[in-house]
Design an enzyme around this catalytic site. Sequence first.
Site, PDB file in Angstrom:
ATOM      1  N   THR A  92       0.872  -1.172   0.000  1.00 48.37           N
ATOM      2  CA  THR A  92       0.000   0.000   0.000  1.00 48.37           C
ATOM      3  C   THR A  92       0.907   1.219   0.000  1.00 48.37           C
ATOM      4  O   THR A  92       1.565   1.506   0.991  1.00 48.37           O
ATOM      5  CB  THR A  92      -0.915   0.026   1.237  1.00 48.37           C
ATOM      6  N   GLY A  93       0.958   1.931  -1.109  1.00 48.26           N
ATOM      7  CA  GLY A  93       1.859   3.080  -1.183  1.00 48.26           C
ATOM      8  C   GLY A  93       2.143   3.476  -2.615  1.00 48.26           C
ATOM      9  O   GLY A  93       1.361   3.185  -3.524  1.00 48.26           O
ATOM     10  N   GLY A  94       3.279   4.120  -2.823  1.00 46.21           N
ATOM     11  CA  GLY A  94       3.636   4.634  -4.132  1.00 46.21           C
ATOM     12  C   GLY A  94       4.023   3.552  -5.125  1.00 46.21           C
ATOM     13  O   GLY A  94       4.176   2.381  -4.783  1.00 46.21           O
ATOM     14  N   CYS A 146      -6.433   8.306  -0.700  1.00 49.75           N
ATOM     15  CA  CYS A 146      -6.380   8.261  -2.162  1.00 49.75           C
ATOM     16  C   CYS A 146      -7.767   8.322  -2.789  1.00 49.75           C
ATOM     17  O   CYS A 146      -7.890   8.501  -4.005  1.00 49.75           O
ATOM     18  CB  CYS A 146      -5.657   7.003  -2.630  1.00 49.75           C
TER      19      CYS A 146
END
Length: 354
Positions: A92-94, A146
């Site tokens: 979960t992230g970039g 997001c």
Amino acid sequence: KPLGVIGCVMPSTNPLATIIGNTMMALKCRNAVIIAPHPASANVSELAVNYIRSALAEISAPVDLIQCIGVEEASIEATQEMLKQCDANIATGGAGMVKSVYSAGRPAFGVGQGNCQEIIDIDFTNLDAVAKASISNRSFDLGVPCTGDQTMHIPAEREKEYLDAMTKNGAYLIKEIEQINKIRELLFPNGSLAINRELVGKTPHQIGKLLSIDIPDSYKVILFKNQAKGKEDLLCKEILSPIIRYRTYIDFEEGVDAAISNLEFEGAGHSSSIWSNNQEHVDYVANIIPVGRFHVNQPTGGANNGTSPAITIGCGSWGNNSISENLSFTHLMNKTRVTTVLQKRKAFVPADWD
């Protein structure tokens, strides 16, 4: 049956809810979990893990069903080693983090970046409802999630009505082009594609100070107009602060094209929404917009719509992800299918079979 030990890589922007959501799904399927915290938020992540361990102890469950790379050990190297050893991983992230997880050689679930677009159709008259829903969604957690509305595409002939509704419900409107240019430079210094972390999760009042504008604490979001689309302007990217941009359109198809251009610049595969009572328009957009979740008459974060509640949102091949739906506990289990010969197909069974 369980997948086994699930490695969960945490983002610095959402280090608590992601741990809770992923752990609940993993434990529901009898998996164990190892949390790899982001070094910038390792303290709070470790605290969350310890709370969960205490809760497990209270019900006499093994506390080591959830573990965490410690604050002192949190690093890229430690995370990479964890990814290699776990049975499956969640990122979960970039984009860089997701790529790293998919490259670890283990089954993985990654998520894509958000840049949610909101389209208001000419026939949708209740702009007050739109404003309330969008501002609530965008201001939640100071614009970090997001799923927050990023750009709203509105009919040009209803611009004043839209602005009246937005400002009435808590949006601080910035009209001066000099101030908008300053916001761009603050967010993306020297034209950098990477957002300035110093502005992530700041209140409108705090952002206003940087602009030399006194924005009262009562305002929930900052609002300004941006007619650019896609790669024409960095302000078409995802912004992790309570900032909404809006764009006017004359032709509905052109407005949809602008929304798609923004998604193709950043955020393809994630989520968007439309406010419309025109089913043909809904179908038109749904068939061409590159998102995994297209919400009708709801903000881009969705509402009570039947999708699986999730903190980890897959963006399909658009976002270089393996799934295009919300990550659910159903993804974190192996399934054994027990089969028998179907009676109606006995004609296809060899004659010497009993």
